[in-house]
Design an enzyme around this catalytic site. Sequence first.
Site, PDB file in Angstrom:
ATOM      1  N   ASP A 291      13.788 -34.515  53.593  1.00  0.00           N
ATOM      2  CA  ASP A 291      12.544 -33.768  53.581  1.00  0.00           C
ATOM      3  C   ASP A 291      11.495 -34.486  52.735  1.00  0.00           C
ATOM      4  O   ASP A 291      11.825 -35.183  51.773  1.00  0.00           O
ATOM      5  CB  ASP A 291      12.821 -32.361  53.022  1.00  0.00           C
ATOM      6  CG  ASP A 291      11.688 -31.395  53.265  1.00  0.00           C
ATOM      7  OD1 ASP A 291      11.258 -31.277  54.419  1.00  0.00           O
ATOM      8  OD2 ASP A 291      11.246 -30.751  52.303  1.00  0.00           O
ATOM      9  N   GLU A 338      11.457 -37.092  57.383  1.00  0.00           N
ATOM     10  CA  GLU A 338      10.455 -36.055  57.636  1.00  0.00           C
ATOM     11  C   GLU A 338       9.117 -36.610  57.156  1.00  0.00           C
ATOM     12  O   GLU A 338       8.826 -36.626  55.962  1.00  0.00           O
ATOM     13  CB  GLU A 338      10.844 -34.774  56.885  1.00  0.00           C
ATOM     14  CG  GLU A 338       9.952 -33.569  57.225  1.00  0.00           C
ATOM     15  CD  GLU A 338       8.695 -33.511  56.387  1.00  0.00           C
ATOM     16  OE1 GLU A 338       7.608 -33.840  56.925  1.00  0.00           O
ATOM     17  OE2 GLU A 338       8.787 -33.147  55.215  1.00  0.00           O
ATOM     18  N   ASP A 395       9.857 -24.624  59.333  1.00  0.00           N
ATOM     19  CA  ASP A 395       8.618 -24.221  58.664  1.00  0.00           C
ATOM     20  C   ASP A 395       7.540 -23.780  59.650  1.00  0.00           C
ATOM     21  O   ASP A 395       6.438 -23.413  59.219  1.00  0.00           O
ATOM     22  CB  ASP A 395       8.069 -25.376  57.825  1.00  0.00           C
ATOM     23  CG  ASP A 395       8.810 -25.553  56.501  1.00  0.00           C
ATOM     24  OD1 ASP A 395       9.331 -24.545  55.984  1.00  0.00           O
ATOM     25  OD2 ASP A 395       8.866 -26.687  55.992  1.00  0.00           O
TER      26      ASP A 395
END
Length: 517
Positions: A291, A338, A395
Amino acid sequence: MRRAGILMPITALPSPWGVGTMGAEARSFIDFLAEAGVSVWQVLPIVPTSYGDSPYQSFSTYAGNPYLIDLDDLAAEGLLDRTEYAGRTWSSQADRVDYGALYEVRFDVLACAARRLASMHPDELYAFCKREASWLDDYALFMALKEAHGGASWNTWEAALRHRQPVELARARMELADRVRFWQAVQCLFFRQWESLRIYARTAGIRIMGDLPFYVALDSADVWAHPEQFQLDEELRPTEIAGVPPDGFSAIGQIWGNPLFAWDRMKAEGYAWWIDRISFQLRLYDILRIDHFRGFDSYFAIPTGAATAAGGRWRKGPGKALFQALRFAVGDVSIVAEDLGYLTPSVRQLLDDTGFPGMKVLEFAFDTRDSEAGDDTYLPFAYPENSVAYVGTHDNDTALGWLANAPAPDTRTAREYLRLDDREGEGWGMMRGIWASASELAVVQMQDVLELGSEARINTPSTLGGNWTWRARPGFASRSLAARLRHQLHLYHRIPADEARVATAANGAAEPTSKED
């Protein structure tokens, strides 16, 4: 090879015990994926959740989440009696996780299993504790001390414990020995079930993609045990904290509150802390999504105590040197970066230097502001092969939720571009958009396969409460749904043609192309 994946948090699986686990429903879901021709199961971080229930704010970057331990599997091997957990109140809603209820009742049940593990399998427990001592000793003591302090953050403990004075640590280990052993045993229970699930997935031809948060929580065993790896002052308080500037998710930016890494010290130590962290994750997963990858190029530093992220500033990260050290230590690794959000040329260069696939999100493709700026990188025709395509991530809203709630110009363009219609199902049309792209891996949320709306959204950034709670209802992964999914993946060459024909003949199922079929 072109592949397809499904993003489904383990917590979102059905079970009678308040939360999805690594037990029978997880194995059944793997069977569904195999039957549907899906070859990758993407999960969210499997670490313990702390206040706020987010798996991206954990008490440990290494430990496993005790909530994911399956109680029925423990009972099947004699580590629990069903009467010890079946009569408890686990949740008031079958389609929501009640983390408060889990916190109240689960640990007493696990204590029974931990005692029997120590009695029935002492050698296994000893070997596990010895093998994982580099992180487990600190984590177990951290959790025992946190209990003894009523759950308070470690930076409010007495100075001797905050600063880890050896005499005080030794005293605490002796006084809290029973609770330390409990937390060690819980981790043994977790990882023996995780390894069993990994073997089951591997046998079925399913690769598990894990998720590694970039930052760690301030209130974690990681920061308490290794404060020198973070930007802290003499009183062990963060000098600046992590977040992101204003963007599409938030007009005032986001303050995450995590301590920042002491990159100069990490560099001097050959990035050993990061190499250990990533190496551990690669023991758990076949593929690792990292991430906030852009933080390796540059990171956003916000003054501690700031009301918004507006006063923050960008600072230089370690860049490719960290990944050169990682490759030297462990060889080639299967990592997904990401790389969403505002990307500078240097971030793109870092992605090129590492060779890691980045991410493409279809819902971003129709943002009116980006379209007006001429940014078409999220339109499917522009996806490179070395990328992972998504309709939306955890998200983002579900496909149907996005179509219902996004600005009208955006959804109007999406409907025209993708030729969405009710016969196919507009959510399935969104998924078709990424299945047809050139990306080697296309991942969809299970909620989109189930054609669910915003009620099934996993997380809304910059909001408190209501996140991370969605669960699928029993029977969600039906054989007819697997057949429909498999047919679509076969059309877009995300499963081998011969395999698709054999499975269709064996199932004796039609290959539907629309909801009416």
